[in-house]
Design an enzyme around this catalytic site. Structure first.
Site, PDB file in Angstrom:
ATOM      1  N   GLU A  73       3.566  19.216  26.456  1.00 36.29           N
ATOM      2  CA  GLU A  73       4.277  18.053  25.704  1.00 36.29           C
ATOM      3  C   GLU A  73       4.635  16.854  26.782  1.00 36.29           C
ATOM      4  O   GLU A  73       5.605  16.477  26.796  1.00 36.29           O
ATOM      5  CB  GLU A  73       5.532  18.368  24.941  1.00 36.29           C
ATOM      6  CG  GLU A  73       5.081  19.421  23.652  1.00 36.29           C
ATOM      7  CD  GLU A  73       4.720  18.593  22.555  1.00 36.29           C
ATOM      8  OE1 GLU A  73       4.167  17.531  22.661  1.00 36.29           O
ATOM      9  OE2 GLU A  73       4.568  19.173  21.375  1.00 36.29           O
ATOM     10  N   HIS A  91      12.930  19.024  23.362  1.00 41.87           N
ATOM     11  CA  HIS A  91      12.023  19.057  21.980  1.00 41.87           C
ATOM     12  C   HIS A  91      12.287  20.504  21.355  1.00 41.87           C
ATOM     13  O   HIS A  91      11.900  21.602  21.997  1.00 41.87           O
ATOM     14  CB  HIS A  91      10.697  18.581  22.213  1.00 41.87           C
ATOM     15  CG  HIS A  91       9.750  19.083  21.162  1.00 41.87           C
ATOM     16  ND1 HIS A  91      10.168  18.730  19.735  1.00 41.87           N
ATOM     17  CD2 HIS A  91       8.790  19.701  20.994  1.00 41.87           C
ATOM     18  CE1 HIS A  91       9.357  19.213  18.997  1.00 41.87           C
ATOM     19  NE2 HIS A  91       8.041  19.787  19.881  1.00 41.87           N
ATOM     20  N   HIS A  93      11.881  23.116  17.652  1.00 41.37           N
ATOM     21  CA  HIS A  93      11.405  23.497  16.131  1.00 41.37           C
ATOM     22  C   HIS A  93      12.448  23.833  15.435  1.00 41.37           C
ATOM     23  O   HIS A  93      12.229  24.766  14.558  1.00 41.37           O
ATOM     24  CB  HIS A  93      10.210  24.209  16.365  1.00 41.37           C
ATOM     25  CG  HIS A  93       9.031  23.720  17.098  1.00 41.37           C
ATOM     26  ND1 HIS A  93       7.896  24.189  17.185  1.00 41.37           N
ATOM     27  CD2 HIS A  93       8.795  22.524  17.591  1.00 41.37           C
ATOM     28  CE1 HIS A  93       7.125  23.624  17.908  1.00 41.37           C
ATOM     29  NE2 HIS A  93       7.750  22.415  18.435  1.00 41.37           N
ATOM     30  N   TYR A 118      30.154  12.247  14.549  1.00 39.37           N
ATOM     31  CA  TYR A 118      29.609  13.000  15.671  1.00 39.37           C
ATOM     32  C   TYR A 118      28.165  12.761  15.707  1.00 39.37           C
ATOM     33  O   TYR A 118      27.333  12.674  16.727  1.00 39.37           O
ATOM     34  CB  TYR A 118      29.993  14.377  15.722  1.00 39.37           C
ATOM     35  CG  TYR A 118      31.075  14.638  16.495  1.00 39.37           C
ATOM     36  CD1 TYR A 118      31.449  14.601  17.627  1.00 39.37           C
ATOM     37  CD2 TYR A 118      32.561  14.582  15.664  1.00 39.37           C
ATOM     38  CE1 TYR A 118      32.506  14.676  18.429  1.00 39.37           C
ATOM     39  CE2 TYR A 118      33.563  14.731  16.345  1.00 39.37           C
ATOM     40  CZ  TYR A 118      33.659  14.763  17.576  1.00 39.37           C
ATOM     41  OH  TYR A 118      34.923  14.997  18.253  1.00 39.37           O
TER      42      TYR A 118
END
Length: 210
Positions: A73, A91, A93, A118
């Site tokens: 990535e 990143h 999942h 927030y």
């Protein structure tokens, strides 16, 4: 912060994400800027079992110079580094944010409504980036089109990505994104009171995330 400390931070946060179920198997990747390049998690590595000395090191052009082979990535991470003043990119999942990224009727300009202060303060607007194959360089122009005004995004049918000044700042932001996604899904179909525009503007002006 020196390189050894940054490596330790990546390992610490990766372990924390994994142990709390925010990423599973060999999913997710973390990178951070260092003085002479970047440190990233290796490809096909589990964030729960990282070793500081085996993290990948890239030069400023993105060439692999030491450690295990880097995450595929890299184009996603570099799209943020090239478009924003940031020191780290994460990143994951994570379940709720990934679920949100799979819905066909969310606002593509900002997938996370301003439910709490927030999420505005730490995450800001979260555009939905069109689907690309994981690791494809096709992601770069898509992210480039949104990073000037957004420090985070949802990748369509894929999950969240967040940038921050440090690994810790990016970690706090992606955790806040996950919690806001959870709230958005739990309250889906209900009459939800969002923060009014003037409150969002006040938070933006006070905390200057964007």
């Amino acid at each position: 912060m020196n390189e050894d400390a940054i490596r330790a931070d990546i390992v610490r946060w990766g372990k924390s994400f994994f142990e709390r179920g925010l990423t599973a198997g060999s999913s997710g990747n973390i990178s951070a800027r260092v003085e002479d390049g970047f440190i990233t998690t290796p490809t096909n590595s589990c964030l729960g079992f990282l070793k500081p000395e085996r993290l990948s090191k890239l030069d400023v052009e993105g060439n692999h110079i030491s450690g295990d082979p880097p995450t595929k990535e890299i184009p996603l991470h570099f799209a943020f580094y090239e478009g924003r003043q940031c020191g780290a990119v994460i990143h994951l999942h994570s379940t709720y944010a990934t679920a949100l990224s799979c819905l066909s009727d969310i606002d593509r300009r900002d997938a996370l409504p301003p439910i709490t202060p927030y999420v505005v303060m730490r995450v800001g607007k979260v555009p939905l980036v069109p689907y690309t194959r994981p690791g494809s360089t096709a992601i770069k122009p898509l992210v480039a089109s949104i990073v000037a005004n957004s420090s985070a995004a949802l990748l369509e049918n894929h999950g969240p990505v967040v940038s921050g000044l440090t690994v810790e700042a990016a970690a706090f932001a992606i955790e806040e994104l996950e919690e806001a996604a959870k709230l958005a899904l739990l309250t889906r179909g209900m009459q939800v009171r969002h923060l009014p525009p003037e409150a969002v503007a006040d938070l933006d002006a006070t905390f200057k995330l964007r």
